[in-house]
Scaffold this motif. Sequence first.
Motif, PDB file in Angstrom:
ATOM      1  N   GLY A   1       0.803  -1.218   0.000  1.00  0.00           N
ATOM      2  CA  GLY A   1       0.000   0.000   0.000  1.00  0.00           C
ATOM      3  C   GLY A   1       0.837   1.269   0.000  1.00  0.00           C
ATOM      4  O   GLY A   1       0.306   2.370  -0.172  1.00  0.00           O
ATOM      5  N   SER A   2       2.137   1.123   0.142  1.00  0.00           N
ATOM      6  CA  SER A   2       2.993   2.309   0.223  1.00  0.00           C
ATOM      7  C   SER A   2       3.231   2.924  -1.163  1.00  0.00           C
ATOM      8  O   SER A   2       3.164   2.251  -2.190  1.00  0.00           O
ATOM      9  N   ARG A   3       3.525   4.208  -1.160  1.00  0.00           N
ATOM     10  CA  ARG A   3       3.805   4.920  -2.406  1.00  0.00           C
ATOM     11  C   ARG A   3       5.090   4.395  -3.042  1.00  0.00           C
ATOM     12  O   ARG A   3       5.166   4.244  -4.266  1.00  0.00           O
ATOM     13  N   ALA A   4       6.063   4.039  -2.222  1.00  0.00           N
ATOM     14  CA  ALA A   4       7.339   3.562  -2.754  1.00  0.00           C
ATOM     15  C   ALA A   4       7.136   2.247  -3.520  1.00  0.00           C
ATOM     16  O   ALA A   4       7.720   2.056  -4.599  1.00  0.00           O
ATOM     17  N   PHE A   5       6.297   1.367  -3.002  1.00  0.00           N
ATOM     18  CA  PHE A   5       6.057   0.095  -3.669  1.00  0.00           C
ATOM     19  C   PHE A   5       5.340   0.319  -5.000  1.00  0.00           C
ATOM     20  O   PHE A   5       5.694  -0.291  -6.016  1.00  0.00           O
ATOM     21  N   ARG A   6       4.341   1.173  -4.973  1.00  0.00           N
ATOM     22  CA  ARG A   6       3.610   1.447  -6.215  1.00  0.00           C
ATOM     23  C   ARG A   6       4.544   2.080  -7.244  1.00  0.00           C
ATOM     24  O   ARG A   6       4.486   1.751  -8.435  1.00  0.00           O
ATOM     25  N   SER A   7       5.426   2.955  -6.800  1.00  0.00           N
ATOM     26  CA  SER A   7       6.386   3.588  -7.723  1.00  0.00           C
ATOM     27  C   SER A   7       7.344   2.542  -8.286  1.00  0.00           C
ATOM     28  O   SER A   7       7.655   2.542  -9.487  1.00  0.00           O
ATOM     29  N   ALA A   8       7.820   1.642  -7.426  1.00  0.00           N
ATOM     30  CA  ALA A   8       8.746   0.604  -7.880  1.00  0.00           C
ATOM     31  C   ALA A   8       8.043  -0.334  -8.866  1.00  0.00           C
ATOM     32  O   ALA A   8       8.641  -0.759  -9.857  1.00  0.00           O
ATOM     33  N   ARG A   9       6.794  -0.655  -8.621  1.00  0.00           N
ATOM     34  CA  ARG A   9       6.044  -1.524  -9.533  1.00  0.00           C
ATOM     35  C   ARG A   9       5.889  -0.831 -10.890  1.00  0.00           C
ATOM     36  O   ARG A   9       6.086  -1.459 -11.945  1.00  0.00           O
ATOM     37  N   ALA A  10       5.556   0.445 -10.883  1.00  0.00           N
ATOM     38  CA  ALA A  10       5.406   1.190 -12.145  1.00  0.00           C
ATOM     39  C   ALA A  10       6.746   1.256 -12.879  1.00  0.00           C
ATOM     40  O   ALA A  10       6.800   1.074 -14.109  1.00  0.00           O
ATOM     41  N   ALA A  11       7.829   1.466 -12.129  1.00  0.00           N
ATOM     42  CA  ALA A  11       9.161   1.521 -12.760  1.00  0.00           C
ATOM     43  C   ALA A  11       9.507   0.166 -13.366  1.00  0.00           C
ATOM     44  O   ALA A  11      10.120   0.093 -14.443  1.00  0.00           O
ATOM     45  N   GLY A  12       9.119  -0.905 -12.713  1.00  0.00           N
ATOM     46  CA  GLY A  12       9.372  -2.244 -13.249  1.00  0.00           C
ATOM     47  C   GLY A  12       8.627  -2.482 -14.540  1.00  0.00           C
ATOM     48  O   GLY A  12       9.164  -3.085 -15.482  1.00  0.00           O
ATOM     49  N   ARG A  13       7.380  -2.009 -14.605  1.00  0.00           N
ATOM     50  CA  ARG A  13       6.615  -2.159 -15.848  1.00  0.00           C
ATOM     51  C   ARG A  13       7.274  -1.366 -16.982  1.00  0.00           C
ATOM     52  O   ARG A  13       7.377  -1.855 -18.116  1.00  0.00           O
ATOM     53  N   VAL A  14       7.728  -0.171 -16.678  1.00  0.00           N
ATOM     54  CA  VAL A  14       8.394   0.653 -17.706  1.00  0.00           C
ATOM     55  C   VAL A  14       9.667  -0.034 -18.163  1.00  0.00           C
ATOM     56  O   VAL A  14       9.951  -0.119 -19.366  1.00  0.00           O
ATOM     57  N   ALA A  15      10.435  -0.584 -17.203  1.00  0.00           N
ATOM     58  CA  ALA A  15      11.704  -1.241 -17.558  1.00  0.00           C
ATOM     59  C   ALA A  15      11.442  -2.471 -18.424  1.00  0.00           C
ATOM     60  O   ALA A  15      12.184  -2.716 -19.389  1.00  0.00           O
ATOM     61  N   ARG A  16      10.413  -3.256 -18.096  1.00  0.00           N
ATOM     62  CA  ARG A  16      10.082  -4.438 -18.915  1.00  0.00           C
ATOM     63  C   ARG A  16       9.689  -4.005 -20.330  1.00  0.00           C
ATOM     64  O   ARG A  16      10.048  -4.646 -21.314  1.00  0.00           O
ATOM     65  N   GLY A  17       8.941  -2.936 -20.403  1.00  0.00           N
ATOM     66  CA  GLY A  17       8.526  -2.428 -21.723  1.00  0.00           C
ATOM     67  C   GLY A  17       9.728  -2.001 -22.548  1.00  0.00           C
ATOM     68  O   GLY A  17       9.803  -2.275 -23.742  1.00  0.00           O
ATOM     69  N   VAL A  18      10.660  -1.317 -21.902  1.00  0.00           N
ATOM     70  CA  VAL A  18      11.867  -0.867 -22.608  1.00  0.00           C
ATOM     71  C   VAL A  18      12.684  -2.061 -23.071  1.00  0.00           C
ATOM     72  O   VAL A  18      13.169  -2.107 -24.204  1.00  0.00           O
ATOM     73  N   ARG A  19      12.848  -3.064 -22.177  1.00  0.00           N
ATOM     74  CA  ARG A  19      13.619  -4.264 -22.546  1.00  0.00           C
ATOM     75  C   ARG A  19      12.982  -4.992 -23.731  1.00  0.00           C
ATOM     76  O   ARG A  19      13.680  -5.464 -24.626  1.00  0.00           O
ATOM     77  N   SER A  20      11.665  -5.093 -23.719  1.00  0.00           N
ATOM     78  CA  SER A  20      10.999  -5.814 -24.814  1.00  0.00           C
ATOM     79  C   SER A  20      11.168  -5.045 -26.140  1.00  0.00           C
ATOM     80  O   SER A  20      11.308  -5.651 -27.189  1.00  0.00           O
ATOM     81  N   ARG A  21      11.160  -3.713 -26.082  1.00  0.00           N
ATOM     82  CA  ARG A  21      11.354  -2.928 -27.301  1.00  0.00           C
ATOM     83  C   ARG A  21      12.784  -3.033 -27.825  1.00  0.00           C
ATOM     84  O   ARG A  21      13.025  -3.085 -29.015  1.00  0.00           O
ATOM     85  N   LEU A  22      13.729  -3.085 -26.864  1.00  0.00           N
ATOM     86  CA  LEU A  22      15.134  -3.179 -27.276  1.00  0.00           C
ATOM     87  C   LEU A  22      15.459  -4.578 -27.816  1.00  0.00           C
ATOM     88  O   LEU A  22      16.360  -4.714 -28.652  1.00  0.00           O
ATOM     89  N   ALA A  23      14.745  -5.572 -27.355  1.00  0.00           N
ATOM     90  CA  ALA A  23      15.008  -6.952 -27.795  1.00  0.00           C
ATOM     91  C   ALA A  23      14.514  -7.164 -29.224  1.00  0.00           C
ATOM     92  O   ALA A  23      14.992  -8.079 -29.898  1.00  0.00           O
ATOM     93  N   LYS A  24      13.641  -6.349 -29.711  1.00  0.00           N
ATOM     94  CA  LYS A  24      13.093  -6.538 -31.063  1.00  0.00           C
ATOM     95  C   LYS A  24      14.021  -6.084 -32.116  1.00  0.00           C
ATOM     96  O   LYS A  24      14.856  -5.575 -32.388  1.00  0.00           O
TER      97      LYS A  24
END
Length: 101
Positions: free
Chosen positions: A78-101
């Motif tokens: 429920g903390s803001r830090a966790f939600r921020s880290a989760r959002a950052a993880g989604r962005v990082a996965r998206g970037v990795r998938s784009r770079l892998a193509k």
Amino acid sequence: MADQAASDEVTNTFDLDGVSLEQALRDVEVANARVIDLTKRLTSMNKELVKATTALQKAQLRNRQLAARIKELEEIEGSRAFRSARAAGRVARGVRSRLAK
């Protein structure tokens, strides 16, 4: 003949007293055996009860510990830090998938 009948009655009474005493002794032996058996069973059941109670107490302690951990995790999620880290993880996965193509 009356004397003989009276004599037989006394003998029969004496024999019955002996039989009654013998039966009473057997009854006492059976009762003692039952008491010993019941005592053994009660002792065994008491040991089982102690084991079950101990297992229950351990389970309750573990349940309380798990409940405390769940509460901690809920607070973290429920903390803001966790939600921020989760959002950052989604962005990082998206970037990795784009770079892998």
